[in-house]
Design a protein around this motif. Structure first.
Motif, PDB file in Angstrom:
ATOM      1  N   ILE A 118     -36.431  25.830  -0.942  1.00 50.72           N
ATOM      2  CA  ILE A 118     -37.812  24.784  -1.034  1.00 50.72           C
ATOM      3  C   ILE A 118     -38.951  25.551  -1.094  1.00 50.72           C
ATOM      4  O   ILE A 118     -39.328  26.136   0.062  1.00 50.72           O
ATOM      5  CB  ILE A 118     -37.515  23.687  -0.187  1.00 50.72           C
ATOM      6  CG1 ILE A 118     -36.204  22.998  -0.406  1.00 50.72           C
ATOM      7  CG2 ILE A 118     -38.714  22.627  -0.439  1.00 50.72           C
ATOM      8  CD1 ILE A 118     -35.587  21.817   0.660  1.00 50.72           C
ATOM      9  N   PRO A 119     -39.662  25.642  -1.942  1.00 49.02           N
ATOM     10  CA  PRO A 119     -40.960  26.468  -1.870  1.00 49.02           C
ATOM     11  C   PRO A 119     -42.192  26.061  -1.019  1.00 49.02           C
ATOM     12  O   PRO A 119     -42.885  26.794  -0.432  1.00 49.02           O
ATOM     13  CB  PRO A 119     -41.680  26.199  -3.426  1.00 49.02           C
ATOM     14  CG  PRO A 119     -40.297  26.071  -4.067  1.00 49.02           C
ATOM     15  CD  PRO A 119     -39.405  25.208  -3.330  1.00 49.02           C
ATOM     16  N   THR A 120     -41.976  24.792  -0.575  1.00 47.17           N
ATOM     17  CA  THR A 120     -43.043  24.199   0.271  1.00 47.17           C
ATOM     18  C   THR A 120     -42.728  24.258   1.806  1.00 47.17           C
ATOM     19  O   THR A 120     -43.352  23.817   2.784  1.00 47.17           O
ATOM     20  CB  THR A 120     -43.482  22.586   0.053  1.00 47.17           C
ATOM     21  OG1 THR A 120     -42.303  22.035   0.203  1.00 47.17           O
ATOM     22  CG2 THR A 120     -44.069  22.591  -1.513  1.00 47.17           C
ATOM     23  N   GLY A 121     -41.244  24.615   1.859  1.00 51.33           N
ATOM     24  CA  GLY A 121     -41.010  24.801   3.464  1.00 51.33           C
ATOM     25  C   GLY A 121     -39.510  24.200   3.423  1.00 51.33           C
ATOM     26  O   GLY A 121     -39.101  23.372   2.771  1.00 51.33           O
ATOM     27  N   THR A 122     -38.610  24.714   4.596  1.00 46.71           N
ATOM     28  CA  THR A 122     -37.627  23.982   4.607  1.00 46.71           C
ATOM     29  C   THR A 122     -37.257  23.004   5.898  1.00 46.71           C
ATOM     30  O   THR A 122     -37.556  23.351   6.951  1.00 46.71           O
ATOM     31  CB  THR A 122     -36.295  25.193   4.923  1.00 46.71           C
ATOM     32  OG1 THR A 122     -36.444  26.105   3.974  1.00 46.71           O
ATOM     33  CG2 THR A 122     -34.961  24.840   4.946  1.00 46.71           C
TER      34      THR A 122
END
Length: 146
Positions: free
Chosen positions: A62-66
């Motif tokens: 997930i590019p915005t954070g896991t």
């Protein structure tokens, strides 16, 4: 510009266990369960009557954070009759709190549950949903406040 909330990625430790929980105990419909690209499995489930789904994912960066399993709280489902929903959910084996009316007005009765990872949900009773969709009701209430 119109926008709709369609899918919420829900962090879980075990996709199969979470799928079984949401399908069998909460009553969500399984829309999709498969590998959507190499090494990435997505299970998408939708509550009956909802326009928004949850997605349980395994292997998806997930590019915005896991997000971490058990950290999502405040997700909310709405039902027309909290007592009937409570009975049905308990019959399915869901550990859900008894409905609690915080005031006599419509929309002020809630019950709560957590999934196996600890993600927390609220279920809100809106009796007026029997005759009007929630988005219409909320728009009307907002217009009255202006």
């Amino acid at each position: 510009m119109d926008m709709t909330l369609e899918v919420i990625l829900l962090p879980v430790t075990d996709v199969d266990r979470a799928k079984e929980f949401y399908r069998d105990k909460v009553g969500f419909h399984v829309d999709l369960d498969g590998e959507v690209m190499e090494g990435v499995r997505i299970v998408q489930l939708t509550p009956p009557g909802s326009g928004c789904s949850i997605a349980l994912v395994d292997g998806l960066p997930i590019p915005t954070g896991t997000p971490q399993p058990g950290t999502y709280h405040g997700m909310q489902l709405c039902v027309e009759d909290a007592k009937a929903a409570y009975e049905e959910l308990r019959e399915r084996g869901l550990d859900v709190s008894e409905p609690q009316a915080y005031s006599p007005q419509d929309g002020a009765t809630f019950m709560y549950f957590k999934d196996p990872d600890g993600n927390g949900w609220a279920i809100q009773e809106y009796r007026q949903r029997a005759t009007r969709p929630l988005h219409q009701l909320l728009s009307e209430l907002a217009a009255q406040r202006q």
